[in-house]
Design a protein around this motif. Structure first.
Motif, PDB file in Angstrom:
ATOM      1  N   TYR A  77      -1.086 -40.017 -35.691  1.00 26.12           N
ATOM      2  CA  TYR A  77      -2.293 -40.773 -36.042  1.00 26.12           C
ATOM      3  C   TYR A  77      -3.275 -40.732 -34.866  1.00 26.12           C
ATOM      4  CZ  TYR A  77      -1.064 -42.518 -40.653  1.00 26.12           C
ATOM      5  OH  TYR A  77      -0.813 -42.609 -41.994  1.00 26.12           O
ATOM      6  N   CYS A  78      -4.567 -40.872 -35.167  1.00 33.83           N
ATOM      7  CA  CYS A  78      -5.591 -40.556 -34.166  1.00 33.83           C
ATOM      8  C   CYS A  78      -5.565 -41.537 -32.985  1.00 33.83           C
ATOM      9  CB  CYS A  78      -6.973 -40.523 -34.823  1.00 33.83           C
ATOM     10  SG  CYS A  78      -7.765 -42.128 -34.939  1.00 33.83           S
ATOM     11  N   PRO A  79      -6.012 -41.068 -31.823  1.00 36.75           N
ATOM     12  CA  PRO A  79      -5.972 -41.901 -30.617  1.00 36.75           C
ATOM     13  C   PRO A  79      -6.789 -43.179 -30.763  1.00 36.75           C
ATOM     14  CG  PRO A  79      -6.561 -39.638 -30.061  1.00 36.75           C
ATOM     15  CD  PRO A  79      -6.521 -39.710 -31.550  1.00 36.75           C
ATOM     16  N   PHE A  80      -7.843 -43.131 -31.575  1.00 36.21           N
ATOM     17  CA  PHE A  80      -8.673 -44.330 -31.722  1.00 36.21           C
ATOM     18  C   PHE A  80      -7.884 -45.451 -32.403  1.00 36.21           C
ATOM     19  CE2 PHE A  80     -11.867 -46.779 -34.277  1.00 36.21           C
ATOM     20  CZ  PHE A  80     -12.483 -47.403 -33.210  1.00 36.21           C
ATOM     21  N   CYS A  81      -7.131 -45.112 -33.434  1.00 41.52           N
ATOM     22  CA  CYS A  81      -6.405 -46.191 -34.122  1.00 41.52           C
ATOM     23  C   CYS A  81      -5.282 -46.723 -33.220  1.00 41.52           C
ATOM     24  CB  CYS A  81      -5.946 -45.786 -35.512  1.00 41.52           C
ATOM     25  SG  CYS A  81      -4.556 -44.699 -35.586  1.00 41.52           S
ATOM     26  N   SER A 104     -10.928 -47.684 -45.377  1.00 36.14           N
ATOM     27  CA  SER A 104     -11.373 -46.626 -44.471  1.00 36.14           C
ATOM     28  C   SER A 104     -10.396 -45.466 -44.574  1.00 36.14           C
ATOM     29  CB  SER A 104     -11.321 -47.161 -43.055  1.00 36.14           C
ATOM     30  OG  SER A 104      -9.966 -47.415 -42.752  1.00 36.14           O
ATOM     31  N   CYS A 105     -10.384 -44.632 -43.551  1.00 37.25           N
ATOM     32  CA  CYS A 105      -9.369 -43.584 -43.458  1.00 37.25           C
ATOM     33  C   CYS A 105      -7.992 -44.247 -43.333  1.00 37.25           C
ATOM     34  CB  CYS A 105      -9.648 -42.705 -42.246  1.00 37.25           C
ATOM     35  SG  CYS A 105      -9.429 -43.593 -40.703  1.00 37.25           S
ATOM     36  N   LEU A 106      -6.959 -43.474 -43.602  1.00 36.03           N
ATOM     37  CA  LEU A 106      -5.601 -44.030 -43.590  1.00 36.03           C
ATOM     38  C   LEU A 106      -5.193 -44.502 -42.199  1.00 36.03           C
ATOM     39  CD1 LEU A 106      -4.084 -41.228 -45.780  1.00 36.03           C
ATOM     40  CD2 LEU A 106      -4.100 -43.625 -46.417  1.00 36.03           C
ATOM     41  N   HIS A 107      -5.631 -43.789 -41.182  1.00 36.69           N
ATOM     42  CA  HIS A 107      -5.203 -44.126 -39.819  1.00 36.69           C
ATOM     43  C   HIS A 107      -5.682 -45.517 -39.416  1.00 36.69           C
ATOM     44  CE1 HIS A 107      -4.762 -39.609 -38.607  1.00 36.69           C
ATOM     45  NE2 HIS A 107      -4.379 -39.852 -39.841  1.00 36.69           N
ATOM     46  N   MET A 108      -6.943 -45.757 -39.733  1.00 35.40           N
ATOM     47  CA  MET A 108      -7.513 -47.048 -39.347  1.00 35.40           C
ATOM     48  C   MET A 108      -6.864 -48.175 -40.144  1.00 35.40           C
ATOM     49  SD  MET A 108      -9.421 -47.139 -37.025  1.00 35.40           S
ATOM     50  CE  MET A 108      -9.500 -48.635 -36.149  1.00 35.40           C
ATOM     51  N   ARG A 109      -6.537 -47.859 -41.396  1.00 35.46           N
ATOM     52  CA  ARG A 109      -5.865 -48.857 -42.238  1.00 35.46           C
ATOM     53  C   ARG A 109      -4.557 -49.287 -41.593  1.00 35.46           C
ATOM     54  NH1 ARG A 109      -5.629 -46.626 -48.395  1.00 35.46           N
ATOM     55  NH2 ARG A 109      -7.494 -45.395 -48.143  1.00 35.46           N
ATOM     56  N   GLY A 243     -19.636 -36.609 -34.730  1.00 35.30           N
ATOM     57  CA  GLY A 243     -18.257 -37.028 -34.495  1.00 35.30           C
ATOM     58  C   GLY A 243     -17.935 -38.350 -35.151  1.00 35.30           C
ATOM     59  N   SER A 244     -16.948 -39.045 -34.584  1.00 37.22           N
ATOM     60  CA  SER A 244     -16.547 -40.317 -35.176  1.00 37.22           C
ATOM     61  C   SER A 244     -16.849 -41.468 -34.229  1.00 37.22           C
ATOM     62  CB  SER A 244     -15.078 -40.267 -35.600  1.00 37.22           C
ATOM     63  OG  SER A 244     -14.296 -39.585 -34.649  1.00 37.22           O
ATOM     64  N   GLU A 245     -15.831 -41.980 -33.537  1.00 41.10           N
ATOM     65  CA  GLU A 245     -16.080 -43.118 -32.653  1.00 41.10           C
ATOM     66  C   GLU A 245     -16.218 -42.582 -31.236  1.00 41.10           C
ATOM     67  OE1 GLU A 245     -13.279 -42.569 -34.235  1.00 41.10           O
ATOM     68  OE2 GLU A 245     -13.181 -43.936 -35.934  1.00 41.10           O
ATOM     69  N   ASP A 246     -17.425 -42.127 -30.891  1.00 40.05           N
ATOM     70  CA  ASP A 246     -17.617 -41.534 -29.566  1.00 40.05           C
ATOM     71  C   ASP A 246     -18.303 -42.561 -28.685  1.00 40.05           C
ATOM     72  OD1 ASP A 246     -16.816 -39.006 -30.766  1.00 40.05           O
ATOM     73  OD2 ASP A 246     -18.791 -39.063 -31.690  1.00 40.05           O
ATOM     74  N   GLN A 336     -14.562 -34.231 -32.100  1.00 39.82           N
ATOM     75  CA  GLN A 336     -13.633 -34.698 -33.128  1.00 39.82           C
ATOM     76  C   GLN A 336     -12.415 -35.373 -32.503  1.00 39.82           C
ATOM     77  OE1 GLN A 336     -11.121 -31.721 -34.789  1.00 39.82           O
ATOM     78  NE2 GLN A 336      -9.780 -33.510 -34.927  1.00 39.82           N
ATOM     79  N   MET A 337     -12.136 -36.551 -32.990  1.00 37.46           N
ATOM     80  CA  MET A 337     -10.959 -37.271 -32.504  1.00 37.46           C
ATOM     81  C   MET A 337      -9.712 -36.490 -32.944  1.00 37.46           C
ATOM     82  SD  MET A 337     -10.709 -40.197 -30.834  1.00 37.46           S
ATOM     83  CE  MET A 337     -12.183 -41.105 -31.202  1.00 37.46           C
ATOM     84  N   LYS A 338      -8.825 -36.291 -31.999  1.00 34.95           N
ATOM     85  CA  LYS A 338      -7.589 -35.567 -32.302  1.00 34.95           C
ATOM     86  C   LYS A 338      -6.893 -36.180 -33.526  1.00 34.95           C
ATOM     87  CE  LYS A 338      -3.609 -34.401 -29.469  1.00 34.95           C
ATOM     88  NZ  LYS A 338      -3.009 -34.705 -28.183  1.00 34.95           N
ATOM     89  N   PHE A 339      -6.385 -35.369 -34.386  1.00 35.84           N
ATOM     90  CA  PHE A 339      -5.638 -35.779 -35.588  1.00 35.84           C
ATOM     91  C   PHE A 339      -6.497 -36.462 -36.658  1.00 35.84           C
ATOM     92  CE2 PHE A 339      -2.071 -36.452 -32.348  1.00 35.84           C
ATOM     93  CZ  PHE A 339      -1.633 -35.144 -32.459  1.00 35.84           C
ATOM     94  N   CYS A 340      -7.817 -36.421 -36.493  1.00 31.42           N
ATOM     95  CA  CYS A 340      -8.647 -37.103 -37.493  1.00 31.42           C
ATOM     96  C   CYS A 340      -8.827 -36.205 -38.710  1.00 31.42           C
ATOM     97  CB  CYS A 340     -10.002 -37.460 -36.896  1.00 31.42           C
ATOM     98  SG  CYS A 340     -11.181 -37.944 -38.159  1.00 31.42           S
ATOM     99  N   ASP A 341      -8.144 -36.525 -39.770  1.00 34.52           N
ATOM    100  CA  ASP A 341      -8.199 -35.686 -40.975  1.00 34.52           C
ATOM    101  C   ASP A 341      -9.586 -35.630 -41.620  1.00 34.52           C
ATOM    102  OD1 ASP A 341      -5.422 -36.296 -40.444  1.00 34.52           O
ATOM    103  OD2 ASP A 341      -5.014 -35.215 -42.294  1.00 34.52           O
ATOM    104  N   PRO A 342     -10.258 -36.786 -41.814  1.00 36.77           N
ATOM    105  CA  PRO A 342     -11.557 -36.693 -42.492  1.00 36.77           C
ATOM    106  C   PRO A 342     -12.504 -35.710 -41.799  1.00 36.77           C
ATOM    107  CG  PRO A 342     -10.879 -38.968 -42.361  1.00 36.77           C
ATOM    108  CD  PRO A 342      -9.885 -38.186 -41.557  1.00 36.77           C
ATOM    109  N   HIS A 343     -12.543 -35.733 -40.481  1.00 34.41           N
ATOM    110  CA  HIS A 343     -13.433 -34.796 -39.775  1.00 34.41           C
ATOM    111  C   HIS A 343     -12.886 -33.378 -39.839  1.00 34.41           C
ATOM    112  CE1 HIS A 343     -16.657 -37.232 -38.016  1.00 34.41           C
ATOM    113  NE2 HIS A 343     -15.791 -38.215 -38.194  1.00 34.41           N
ATOM    114  N   GLU A 344     -11.603 -33.248 -39.606  1.00 39.82           N
ATOM    115  CA  GLU A 344     -11.018 -31.904 -39.629  1.00 39.82           C
ATOM    116  C   GLU A 344     -11.258 -31.214 -40.972  1.00 39.82           C
ATOM    117  OE1 GLU A 344      -7.324 -32.587 -36.501  1.00 39.82           O
ATOM    118  OE2 GLU A 344      -6.949 -32.607 -38.640  1.00 39.82           O
TER     119      GLU A 344
HETATM  120  S1  SF4 Z   1     -12.240 -41.473 -39.167  1.00 39.57           S
HETATM  121 FE1  SF4 Z   1     -10.920 -40.191 -37.923  1.00 39.57          FE
HETATM  122  S2  SF4 Z   1     -11.277 -40.795 -35.800  1.00 39.57           S
HETATM  123 FE2  SF4 Z   1     -12.038 -42.402 -37.124  1.00 39.57          FE
HETATM  124  S3  SF4 Z   1     -10.328 -43.829 -37.229  1.00 39.57           S
HETATM  125 FE3  SF4 Z   1     -10.210 -42.432 -38.988  1.00 39.57          FE
HETATM  126  S4  SF4 Z   1      -8.818 -40.814 -38.359  1.00 39.57           S
HETATM  127 FE4  SF4 Z   1      -9.493 -41.910 -36.516  1.00 39.57          FE
END
Ligand code: SF4
Ligand code: SF4
Lengths: 393, 444
Positions: A77-81, A104-109, A243-246, A336-344
């Motif tokens: 899961y992404c470093p931000f979450c 939101s995206c699954l990671h943030m959830r 990007g996302s949360e930069d 792009q945040m590593k492992f971020c699926d929506p961006h990838e």
């Molecule tokens: S959109 Fe991407 S970078 Fe942002 S929280 Fe979700 S997975 Fe992480």
């Protein structure tokens, strides 16, 4: 002779709010006796919370290495979450009364679920279902339905009634904030963009963590002063950040202040930049519908930007295309945040689009901390290659 | 240790044949003037069925799993799509699917490779994880443009379902029909839709009833066989033939239970799993069976992906592993397009188990714990599956919860559909240490 932007008290204020966001929220609580709610995604209709006298603050990380989240969040899961949950587990958000997320995206959830459960002081949590398909015609109607329930839950928790007048006032404060930040971004179209990406980041992220009315006062003063501002730095290559949360200061400092070649960000298409504030709530008698429309039709997050019926219709791409032209963008950095699926998932198509437009681009993968030296070499190489092309024109 | 009677499944070949024909039918559809569509296995597959009796789907997840199973094909497909810039941490099924298109090679169920990759007339999918709709956006781009339609279903868990939420999905499905008529030039037949919606409910509840029979000791099925059975709910559950196959399987499993026929000769340990398995390394299951007499009696994946269950109770406090009602059992009459769409939307949103736990890790904790209790499992072996971010949401929280409830838990790392991300020796070591720690002896 105009003033140097670095010395403007407004920019220093944004920076201080950004750096001391926890202190700010604690003091706000002491001063007002109100509740503070942390939110995990910029699709939360903050106006509803604000109308109930609550201070909404975006939950952010600290960009420090940590391992405290490993038992709860998978390492894919992404470093931000991970970072956001780590802050909660380390007690840095012990002033929060509640937390919420708009789907939101699954990671943030996952970060939200764990935060809501594991951070002791949280007395209220609300998972707000929000359309994922913001490009379908029924999304706003459905979002309004969920906002009604959200509003009722906030009222029940706080023991208040949120009147239409309260909502209208909150919308006005938020709209003013958006309009002022859009004005600041307008200045960046000029040959001398007045502020850098670093300043813009301080401005936008501070708006996510302080009372918007207070933020508006400082913003108004900045907008007044900007025409007179003169920068003593060279603008160099005009970059757009996608990007996302930069909000990692290191990244901005490196690219805008730390390279052999001058460079400036003139636009950030991310959720700590334009995606957060672009587009106002258009007034109407039905306040919740007006709010729903704004959140559904704002520039979408990649997690929500998929078309129905016509796969070429991704709204975010159309927005990016327009910005590149209007802001005279010379090159794009996709952070792009590593492992971020929506961006990838968007990146292969995004790269194709930029190639077709003839806009050079570089893809950087962000982690909790950045490999600054490696990034510098890559950005400089991009700028050099752009220069080489110029020689043949 | 009691020796149990073991018999091969009589309907095994029927399931196998259906699967073989499924991929072939899709391939050959155009020769017979039929329609091909592609989309997620979770797409509302009863909806395109109204376009005619010669409509053939290709569902992406089972296709991706099939690619992964044939490792050599998978290596090439994954590398082909990585060369186009796809990140390695994206959904493993999707990368195999994209890679297959990028190589312009199509794989049949027995591993035969065919060229070119058959282009669908349209893509029709749902969107619940971050991947689904975008999967088909990019696939459409790779194929040079295929009309694509995705239905947003992320309205929250079934126990909080209300009319507005159902309506949101129904309206999108109504538009989908108009859109399908436009892109195919066919007139839509509501009678076919009604039949398909009824079949879908029957297939999904029948599969749930079959899974429930596995609560028996000895377990009549082990999970590896279940993988070959459950997949029909993901290929074309609205097909009457699928209903018939599940009816046949139900009778057979029921009879096995009555006659005490088990999956293993020695069943000394029962466990459940949670995520999609590592498809290229299903031998993990055989190792557990043959070395320890350990039978996997199911998982929230095999039961919940295509099974229709009552799921959370109305208060949202307890998970109920009881099959959901069909329209007939619920006394609901499907008589026109709207009632058919309403039913299929409601039925999937409320009773599809695997859609519930995307909205709270508490749902997943209760769901898993209840399964362990109801299926009398001694433990859970969890696959920390890097291939699917959705199935991985909450896994570690669930692990923590189960440990606190006193359930023995083992975890191993892997990827359901990327054979490069699996350490076989390490996994067997994890299993051996786990079994030793629980005092489970190796079979003599
Ligand atoms: S959109 Fe991407 S970078 Fe942002 S929280 Fe979700 S997975 Fe992480
Ligand atoms: S990430 Fe998981 S849930 Fe999403 S499409 Fe892939 S396998 Fe399905």
């Amino acid at each position: 002779m105009g003033e140097n932007v670095e010395n403007l008290p407004e920019i220093r204020q944004f920076k201080e709010w950004f750096e001391k966001r926890h202190e700010y929220a604690k003091k706000w609580k002491e001063k007002t006796g109100g509740k503070v709610v942390g939110y995990f995604c910029t699709y939360v209709p903050e106006e509803i919370l604000y109308a109930a006298g609550i201070l909404p603050v975006r939950i952010l990380g600290s960009h420090e290495p940590e391992s405290i989240t490993r038992p709860y969040l998978h390492d894919m899961y992404c470093p931000f979450c991970h970072d956001t949950l780590a802050q909660g587990l380390q007690g840095r958000y012990n002033y929060l009364d509640g937390v919420t997320i708009a789907q939101s995206c699954l990671h943030m959830r996952q970060s939200y679920f764990s935060f809501a459960d594991r951070v002791e002081n949280i007395e209220w949590s609300y998972y707000l279902p929000f359309p994922h398909g913001v490009n379908n015609p029924y999304a706003a109607d459905y979002a309004k339905h969920e906002f009604e329930k959200f509003k009722a839950a906030v009222e029940e928790w706080t023991g208040t009634t949120i009147s239409d007048k309260d909502l209208e006032e909150a919308i006005q404060v938020y709209n003013k904030n958006r309009e002022l930040m859009m004005k600041v971004f307008e200045f960046r179209k000029a040959d001398d963009p007045k502020i850098t990406g670093l300043h813009a980041m301080y401005m936008v992220v501070s708006s996510q963590v302080v009372d918007k009315a207070e933020h508006n006062e400082v913003l108004e003063s900045l907008v007044e002063k900007l025409p007179e501002v003169e920068s003593d730095r060279e603008v160099g290559t005009r970059f757009m950040l996608i990007g996302s949360e930069d909000y990692d200061e290191e990244l901005f400092k490196l690219i805008e202040y730390g390279m052999d070649y001058p460079a400036t960000f003139v636009f950030e298409e991310n959720c700590t930049g334009s995606r957060y504030f672009w587009g106002t709530v258009e007034n109407g008698d039905d306040k919740l519908m007006a709010l729903a429309r704004r959140y559904v039709y704002r520039v979408p997050c990649p997690a929500k930007d998929w078309a129905r019926g016509d796969f070429f219709g991704r709204r975010r791409f159309q927005f990016i295309e327009r910005v590149i032209k209007d802001w005279n963008v010379e090159a794009v950095i996709i952070a792009q945040m590593k492992f971020c699926d929506p961006h990838e998932l968007d990146i292969p198509s995004l790269r194709d689009m930029l190639d077709k437009m003839g806009v050079p681009h570089l893809h950087l993968e962000l982690d909790l901390t950045q490999p600054v030296g490696q990034f510098r070499t890559r950005v400089e190489a991009l700028i050099e290659s752009m220069g080489e092309e110029d020689l043949y024109i | 240790m009691t020796e149990v009677k073991v018999r091969p499944f009589e309907c095994w070949d029927d399931f196998k044949k259906y699967r073989m024909e499924y991929y072939k039918n899709y391939l050959e559809a155009k020769e017979k003037g039929g329609i091909r569509w592609a989309g997620s296995a979770w797409a509302f597959d009863a909806v395109p069925a109204g376009l005619g009796e010669d409509v053939y789907p290709l569902t992406g997840e089972p296709y991706g799993a099939t690619c992964a199973f044939f490792r050599d094909f998978s290596y090439r497909a994954l590398e082909a799509i990585e060369r186009k810039g796809a990140a390695r941490d994206l959904c493993g099924y999707m990368r195999n699917y994209w890679g297959s298109i990028a190589m312009n090679k199509y794989l049949l169920a027995d591993g035969t490779e065919v060229e070119p990759f058959p282009k669908p007339d349209f893509n029709f999918t749902i969107h619940i994880c971050c991947t689904h709709a975008k999967w088909y956006h990019y696939a459409a781009e790779l194929e040079g443009g295929v009309p694509t339609y995705a239905v947003d279903i992320s309205v929250g868990p079934g126990y909080l379902l209300d009319d507005k939420k159902i309506e949101y999905v129904v309206r999108q499905l109504e538009d989908a029909i108009t859109w399908m008529e436009k892109v195919t030039g066919r007139e839509y037949d509501d009678e076919l839709l009604i039949k398909a919606v009824e079949n879908e409910a029957k297939s999904m509840t029948l599969w749930a009833k079959i899974c429930k029979l596995n609560q028996a000791t000895p377990a009549p099925m082990e999970e590896k066989s279940m993988f070959s059975f459950y997949v029909l709910t993901l290929l074309k559950r609205s097909d009457e033939k699928v209903v018939k196959l599940y009816e046949k399987l139900y009778k057979e499993v029921e009879s096995r239970v009555k006659r005490g026929i088990g999956a293993l000769t020695y069943e000394q340990f029962r466990f459940v799993t949670d995520n999609p398995p590592p498809w290229p390394f299903l031998k993990v299951y055989r190792y557990l069976e043959q070395t320890y007499g350990a039978v996997s009696v199911g998982s929230i994946y095999t039961f919940g992906l295509g099974g229709a269950w009552k799921c959370m109770d109305e208060k949202g406090e307890k998970w109920v592993w009881e099959p959901a009602p069909t329209p007939e059992e619920a006394g609901f009459e499907i008589h026109d397009r709207r009632s058919a769409l309403w039913w299929t939307a409601m039925f999937n949103l409320k009773y599809r188990a695997s859609w519930q736990h995307e909205y709270s890790h508490w749902i997943r904790k209760l769901e898993t714990y209840q399964m362990i209790k109801d299926w009398k499992a001694d433990a859970i072996i969890m696959h920390l599956n890097r291939g699917c971010e959705l199935w991985n949401m909450s896994t570690l929280e669930v692990r923590d919860y189960l440990v606190k409830q006193g359930v023995p838990v083992a975890t191993y790392e892997g990827n359901m559909a990327d054979p490069r991300e699996f350490d076989e020796a390490r996994t067997f070591n994890v299993i051996d240490s786990f079994m030793q720690s629980l005092g489970v002896e190796k079979l003599a």
